[in-house]
Design a protein around this motif. Sequence first.
Motif, PDB file in Angstrom:
ATOM      1  N   MET A  45       0.851  -1.185   0.000  1.00  0.00           N
ATOM      2  CA  MET A  45       0.000   0.000   0.000  1.00  0.00           C
ATOM      3  C   MET A  45       0.889   1.238   0.000  1.00  0.00           C
ATOM      4  O   MET A  45       1.544   1.536   0.974  1.00  0.00           O
ATOM      5  N   SER A  46       0.928   1.919  -1.115  1.00  0.00           N
ATOM      6  CA  SER A  46       1.763   3.108  -1.194  1.00  0.00           C
ATOM      7  C   SER A  46       1.143   4.227  -0.360  1.00  0.00           C
ATOM      8  O   SER A  46      -0.030   4.176  -0.022  1.00  0.00           O
ATOM      9  N   PHE A  47       1.949   5.209  -0.055  1.00  0.00           N
ATOM     10  CA  PHE A  47       1.504   6.306   0.796  1.00  0.00           C
ATOM     11  C   PHE A  47       1.800   7.614   0.078  1.00  0.00           C
ATOM     12  O   PHE A  47       2.949   7.925  -0.216  1.00  0.00           O
ATOM     13  N   ILE A  48       0.745   8.369  -0.260  1.00  0.00           N
ATOM     14  CA  ILE A  48       0.921   9.634  -0.972  1.00  0.00           C
ATOM     15  C   ILE A  48       0.759  10.786   0.015  1.00  0.00           C
ATOM     16  O   ILE A  48      -0.273  10.887   0.673  1.00  0.00           O
ATOM     17  N   LYS A  66       2.965  -7.485   4.478  1.00  0.00           N
ATOM     18  CA  LYS A  66       1.851  -6.543   4.688  1.00  0.00           C
ATOM     19  C   LYS A  66       2.149  -5.210   4.010  1.00  0.00           C
ATOM     20  O   LYS A  66       3.221  -4.658   4.193  1.00  0.00           O
ATOM     21  N   GLY A  67       1.206  -4.723   3.240  1.00  0.00           N
ATOM     22  CA  GLY A  67       1.353  -3.404   2.619  1.00  0.00           C
ATOM     23  C   GLY A  67       2.349  -3.369   1.472  1.00  0.00           C
ATOM     24  O   GLY A  67       2.820  -2.307   1.088  1.00  0.00           O
ATOM     25  N   VAL A  68       2.657  -4.523   0.895  1.00  0.00           N
ATOM     26  CA  VAL A  68       3.662  -4.577  -0.181  1.00  0.00           C
ATOM     27  C   VAL A  68       3.107  -3.974  -1.488  1.00  0.00           C
ATOM     28  O   VAL A  68       1.926  -4.104  -1.778  1.00  0.00           O
ATOM     29  N   ILE A  98       5.799  10.310  -2.528  1.00  0.00           N
ATOM     30  CA  ILE A  98       5.096   9.041  -2.656  1.00  0.00           C
ATOM     31  C   ILE A  98       6.039   7.949  -2.165  1.00  0.00           C
ATOM     32  O   ILE A  98       7.201   7.922  -2.544  1.00  0.00           O
ATOM     33  N   ASN A  99       5.533   7.122  -1.249  1.00  0.00           N
ATOM     34  CA  ASN A  99       6.360   6.061  -0.666  1.00  0.00           C
ATOM     35  C   ASN A  99       5.830   4.689  -1.069  1.00  0.00           C
ATOM     36  O   ASN A  99       4.632   4.454  -0.957  1.00  0.00           O
ATOM     37  N   CYS A 100       6.708   3.839  -1.535  1.00  0.00           N
ATOM     38  CA  CYS A 100       6.281   2.489  -1.941  1.00  0.00           C
ATOM     39  C   CYS A 100       7.155   1.442  -1.252  1.00  0.00           C
ATOM     40  O   CYS A 100       8.305   1.703  -0.910  1.00  0.00           O
ATOM     41  N   LYS A 101       6.584   0.247  -1.082  1.00  0.00           N
ATOM     42  CA  LYS A 101       7.301  -0.826  -0.393  1.00  0.00           C
ATOM     43  C   LYS A 101       7.585  -1.985  -1.353  1.00  0.00           C
ATOM     44  O   LYS A 101       6.659  -2.532  -1.959  1.00  0.00           O
ATOM     45  N   LEU A 123       0.596   2.375 -10.101  1.00  0.00           N
ATOM     46  CA  LEU A 123       0.054   3.587  -9.466  1.00  0.00           C
ATOM     47  C   LEU A 123      -0.630   4.471 -10.508  1.00  0.00           C
ATOM     48  O   LEU A 123      -1.667   5.066 -10.254  1.00  0.00           O
ATOM     49  N   ASN A 163       2.726   0.256   8.001  1.00  0.00           N
ATOM     50  CA  ASN A 163       3.742  -0.251   7.075  1.00  0.00           C
ATOM     51  C   ASN A 163       5.094   0.404   7.269  1.00  0.00           C
ATOM     52  O   ASN A 163       6.017   0.185   6.493  1.00  0.00           O
ATOM     53  N   MET A 177      -3.244   4.886   1.527  1.00  0.00           N
ATOM     54  CA  MET A 177      -3.096   5.930   2.543  1.00  0.00           C
ATOM     55  C   MET A 177      -2.717   7.230   1.830  1.00  0.00           C
ATOM     56  O   MET A 177      -1.738   7.272   1.099  1.00  0.00           O
TER      57      MET A 177
END
Lengths: 197, 160
Positions: free
Chosen positions: A1-4, A94-96, A11-14, A191, B38, B6
Motif C-alpha cells: 500500500m503506497s503512501f501519498i 503486509k502493505g507490499v 510518494i512512498n512504496c514498499k 500507481l 507499514n 493511505m
Amino acid sequence: MSFINYLSREINCKIVYYGPGLCGKTANLQYIYGKTNPQARGKMISLATETERTLFFDFLPLALGEIRGFKTRFHLYTVPGQVFYDASRKLILKGVDGVVFVADSQLARIEANMESMDNLRSNLIEQGYSLDNLPYVVQYNKRDMPSIAPVEELRTMINGGNVPDFEAVAINGTGVFDTLKAVAKLVLTELKKAGSR
Amino acid sequence: MSEPQMVMYEEEFHKIQGIVEQLVKASNAKVVFIIDKNGQLIAAAGDTEQMDTTSLASLTAGNIAATGGMAKLLRENEFTTQFHEGENANIHIQLVDKRVILVVIFDSKTSLGLVRLRVKKACEHLSTIFQELMAKALQPGHDSPFGEITDEDIDNLFND
C-alpha cells in the motif's frame, strides 16, 4: 500500500525481496546500498543472527527522484528465507507494492526455489493479495556458480507468469540494478493505472 | 489490494502535526512521531534532528507487526500498548485505531504515568482525524496525481 503525501509531495512504496534461504536477497540490498549516492539513501538496517542470517528483515530506504513534482521513495525489505521463519515473512508482506523473487540458480536449490515461490503465493493470498495482480519480477541469482540450471529451465519452473526476469550475480552487482529498476517501473505503472481509474 | 491507499492532505496533516507538537509539550517528551503500520513516517515533532526517524519508523512497524502476530497466536485481538525502558531513553508505543502507531520517546524529565495520560488524550483526537482522512481518500474526486503521468515520465526517472 503506497503512501501519498500531498503536503511534502512524496510518494512512498514498499518493495519486498523474497526467495529461499541464502539465495542472495540481503546481498542485493547490500550492493544497492554500497552503490547509491548517500544523499539518495538512508541507513541500511539488518536484523540478523550472529551468523549473519536474516532473522526478521533488512530495510533500505531509497529516493529515486521526482515525477511530476512528487519525490518517489522506495522502501526495500528482504524476508528471512529459512523455512521456519514463515510467521515473520507473512508480516513483512503486509502493505507490499512490489515483489522481487530472487531464485538461486544452483541445481541443488531448484526444489527450494519452487517451495519458496509456492510459499510466496500462499502468504500473499493470506494478506489479500494475488501474485498475478501484483507488480513483480524474477531474478536468477548466482549465475557465476559452477553447477547451475539453464535460465530456460528456471523460467519454466518459477516464471510461469512470464514477468520480467534477470540473470544476476548479486555479490558483484550484475543484474542488481536492472532488477530494481524493473520492479520500480512496474510499481509506478500500477500507481498510474490506479490513479486514472 | 487488501487495504485502501493511505493519502495525506494538507488540512489533516496540519491537524495531526498540531497534536504531535502538543503531545511533546504536554508530556515533556523528547520526540513524538506517528507512522502507519507499514512503517511510513506521517508526522514527527520534538528533537527529531538527532534521530534517524526513517529507521525508527520501520523498526517500530516491524515491532508492532511482530507483537500483532504474537497476539494472534494467543487469540488476542491486538496488543495496543508497548513500553520499552532503557537506562536513558524510554519508548512508549501506542496503536491507534489499528491503523497508525503513535511513538513517544522520553527520558527522566518526565514519567511513564504522565506520558500514558497524555497519549490517551491524543489518541482520541487522532482517531477522529484518521477516520475522516480515510473517508476522504475513498471519496471520488480525489484522484491520485499519478493518473496523469506518462510512461516517459517513469522512464526519465531511470535515465542516469
